[in-house]
Structure formats: structure tokens, C-alpha cells
Write a protein that holds these residues in place. Sequence first.
Motif, short mmCIF file in Angstrom:
data_model
loop_
_atom_site.label_atom_id
_atom_site.label_comp_id
_atom_site.label_asym_id
_atom_site.label_seq_id
_atom_site.Cartn_x
_atom_site.Cartn_y
_atom_site.Cartn_z
N LEU A 198 35.26 87.47 29.46
CA LEU A 198 35.37 87.36 28.00
C LEU A 198 34.30 88.19 27.31
O LEU A 198 34.59 88.93 26.35
N MET A 199 33.06 88.11 27.79
CA MET A 199 31.97 88.83 27.12
C MET A 199 32.10 90.34 27.28
O MET A 199 32.02 91.10 26.30
N VAL A 200 32.31 90.79 28.51
CA VAL A 200 32.44 92.23 28.73
C VAL A 200 33.72 92.76 28.09
O VAL A 200 33.73 93.83 27.47
N MET A 254 39.15 83.37 42.23
CA MET A 254 38.00 83.36 41.34
C MET A 254 37.98 84.58 40.44
O MET A 254 37.69 84.50 39.24
N HIS A 255 38.31 85.73 41.01
CA HIS A 255 38.38 86.94 40.19
C HIS A 255 39.52 86.88 39.19
O HIS A 255 39.49 87.60 38.18
N ALA A 256 40.52 86.04 39.46
CA ALA A 256 41.57 85.82 38.45
C ALA A 256 40.96 85.23 37.18
O ALA A 256 41.44 85.48 36.07
N GLY A 257 39.88 84.46 37.34
CA GLY A 257 39.18 83.94 36.17
C GLY A 257 38.65 85.05 35.28
O GLY A 257 38.67 84.93 34.05
N TRP A 258 38.15 86.13 35.90
CA TRP A 258 37.71 87.28 35.11
C TRP A 258 38.86 87.82 34.27
O TRP A 258 38.69 88.13 33.08
N CYS A 259 40.04 87.92 34.87
CA CYS A 259 41.21 88.43 34.15
C CYS A 259 41.56 87.54 32.97
O CYS A 259 41.91 88.03 31.90
N VAL A 260 41.48 86.22 33.18
CA VAL A 260 41.76 85.29 32.08
C VAL A 260 40.80 85.54 30.92
O VAL A 260 41.20 85.61 29.75
N GLY A 261 39.51 85.71 31.24
CA GLY A 261 38.54 85.99 30.19
C GLY A 261 38.78 87.31 29.49
O GLY A 261 38.68 87.41 28.26
N ALA A 262 39.13 88.35 30.26
CA ALA A 262 39.37 89.66 29.68
C ALA A 262 40.63 89.66 28.82
O ALA A 262 40.68 90.29 27.75
N ILE A 263 41.67 88.95 29.27
CA ILE A 263 42.90 88.84 28.48
C ILE A 263 42.62 88.12 27.17
O ILE A 263 43.08 88.52 26.09
N ALA A 264 41.83 87.05 27.26
CA ALA A 264 41.45 86.32 26.05
C ALA A 264 40.67 87.23 25.10
O ALA A 264 40.86 87.18 23.88
N ALA A 265 39.79 88.06 25.67
CA ALA A 265 39.02 88.99 24.84
C ALA A 265 39.94 89.97 24.12
O ALA A 265 39.76 90.26 22.93
#
Length: 397
Positions: A21-23, A135-146
Motif C-alpha cells: 500500500l505504501m510503496v 504472503m507476497h499476495a498480500g503485497w499485491c492486495v496492498g498495491a491494488i488498493a493503492a
Amino acid sequence: MARDLRMARYGAILTFVMSGLMVGTMTVRIPALSDKLGLSESSLGVILLAWGLGALVTMQSMRRIMARAGSKAVLRVGGPLTALGLVGVAFAPNLPLLLVAAAFFGMAFGVVDIAMNAQGSTVERAYGRPLMNGMHAGWCVGAIAAGALGSVSIALGLSFTANVALIGLVSLPAMILIGRAYLPEAPARQATAGARRRMPPIVYLLGALMFFAFMVEGTVADWNGLFMRDELGAPEALAALGYPVFEAGMLVARVTGDRLRSRFGVRGMLTVSGLATAGFFLVVLGAPTPLVAVFAMFFVGLGVATISPMTLSLAGTATDNPGPAIAQAGAMGYAGLLLGPVVIGFLADVTSLRTALGIAVVLGLLIAVAARFLPRTEPTVITVLPPRERERSKIVV
């Protein structure tokens, strides 16, 4: 023990979500940052270089730090600092201060990225089965939300400063709370000894594969929006969707990646991933309309998604303690995030952005070739729980 393990798994996943989300928030608003300060493509390249150098500096020092402190302690410090760094980027009023803020944000993120992958490997070992793709799918969720929040912010007329600062201020308390869930690693004496030993050769091969994959990911993250807007004529709101669509493809691949890895193995999956990345990026570059390019970005994400989780997972099993090996491979891999966007920026000034982005096609082919040098059989995930606890952990979803 089972409850602590479940909380640690959720904590690791949420750490990936918040990092994405942050990046991702900074990434999708790069065109707005360019407009805010009147930056050229080469100036943006310098900003991204400052961010990348900051991350690389901390990543290069993480091998010993991880061995001595462990991912739990490191994440509790690095997570809140990353959120503060994002707030600094949001409020930077000119190029010099933006360079400082971007470097600080990169340094904090570099700490978090290595540590959260080491924490993920610790949890994966405790469960006794592959979990890193999930776990890396979590990164995708954050990036999609961003990306989604960025598009909404653009539609509502929110400035770069308001959008990015809001995400940073929300992320700060979230990262503090998540820090309570992490698992400790191996005893410090064993970990320190592991940090001093020379890494097995496979760790450096895995680092090279990560280097290629992260160059592709960095290229998409930092330049896709400008390519959509300037080369294909997409409105800014549509151009901002390219990155979250790319991340959506990554999410689909990572949700299913652990099962596919168990069935087909890392070597075969990485070969197919490299070829798919090269082929679909060619479609993006030759797209007749922005919608075709956005659609193709989904399949680029699908292709490149599982490369970094699988290489980090294998690195985590290469030595007795996962932290130092992941730090070594991660530092090599994230050099791709440093070099990729910068090379694209300067090549775009000399040629064109479309031509410069052709590097991603070459990188996909390099991934397919390098994967053939991996062993045909991969090491078994090490289980640190007693058998009864391991069986109990398998029913936790």
C-alpha cells in the motif's frame, strides 16, 4: 503455539499488505508528483535512484543485522519508519528535500522488505509447507488498493500531497499494532555463525533471478503510468489503472503459486514465467490502444508474480537460519529495482520511452534461461515445530 503461529502468519501477510500500500501509493501518483514539482523524466529517474540507493544501502547491511537482531525486532522499528518516510515524501516542497525524503523512505523500506521476507520464511518453516507466494499476495492486495485509492483520489481532485500523506499517517499506527504478532528466529549464536559463513552458490543464482524479476517489476511500477499517458494518450485516471491491473495479475498468480510450485516445481515454473513476461510485455509495447495495454499488463503480472517469492523461499532453505541468506539474495535482487527505473529514465531521454521499456522483454528471456541452471529437485522446507504442533498448524487457514 498454534494460536501464536496463526497470528504470526496473519501478521506477516498484513506486513506485506501495508508495504504494498505504501510503496504503491507513491508509485501510482508519480505523474502527479512530476506535475507538482515540474520534473522531467530524467529528474524522476534521479528521485527513483535516491529511493533505490536508500533501499540498497540498508539491504546490503541487513545480513549481519538480521543475524543479530532477527526479523521481529527489525520490523518493529522499520515498519513505523517507512510510514514516516512516506509522509516526508508527501510534504517535500522542492527537489532537494524530495531527494532526502525519498532516500529516507527507501532506507526504511529496505529494512522492512528484507525483514518481512525473513519473517515469512520463519513462519513458512514453522508450518512445514510453502507459504511465501501467499504472503507476497498480500503485497499485491496492498498495491491494488493503492491503485484504486489513487484513481479515486484523482477523480476527487486530491493532490499528490493529500493522497500520499493520508496513506502514510494511517499506516503508522497499523505497523505498530502488527508488530505484536511476529515470531522470533533461531538463537542468536547460531544465526550469527550463519551470517559469517559464505553463502552456498545457489543463493547467488537466486539473487540473479530476483535481480531480473525486480527490474521488470520496478519498470512497470515506475514507468507504466507515464507510458500509458504520454505514449498511448491515456487519461491520467486510466493510466493509473495499469499498475493495479498488473498487481491483480500478480495476486492471482501468487494465490495459486504455492500449489503450482508443489505440483510443477520451481525450475519449470520460472522458465514459463520468464517466457510469459517477455511475450506479454511485447503486447503492451505494441498495443494500439491504452485499454489493450492495460489488459496485457494483467498477464505480465501473471507471468512475473511468482519469481521473487519462490527465489526467496528457496534462499530461506539454503542455510540453517533464513535471515542472512534472504538478506544476501534480497540485496542482489533489489539492485534491479535500483538500476531498472534509472536505466529506463535515461534511455527514454536518449531514445523514447517505448524503446527503453523494451528492456523488460530481454529480462523475461534472461529469467527463462537462468532458471535452467537451478537444480531439478528443490530442498524440503525445514520444519521447526514438533510433529503434533505441525499437524495442528496445517488446519489453520
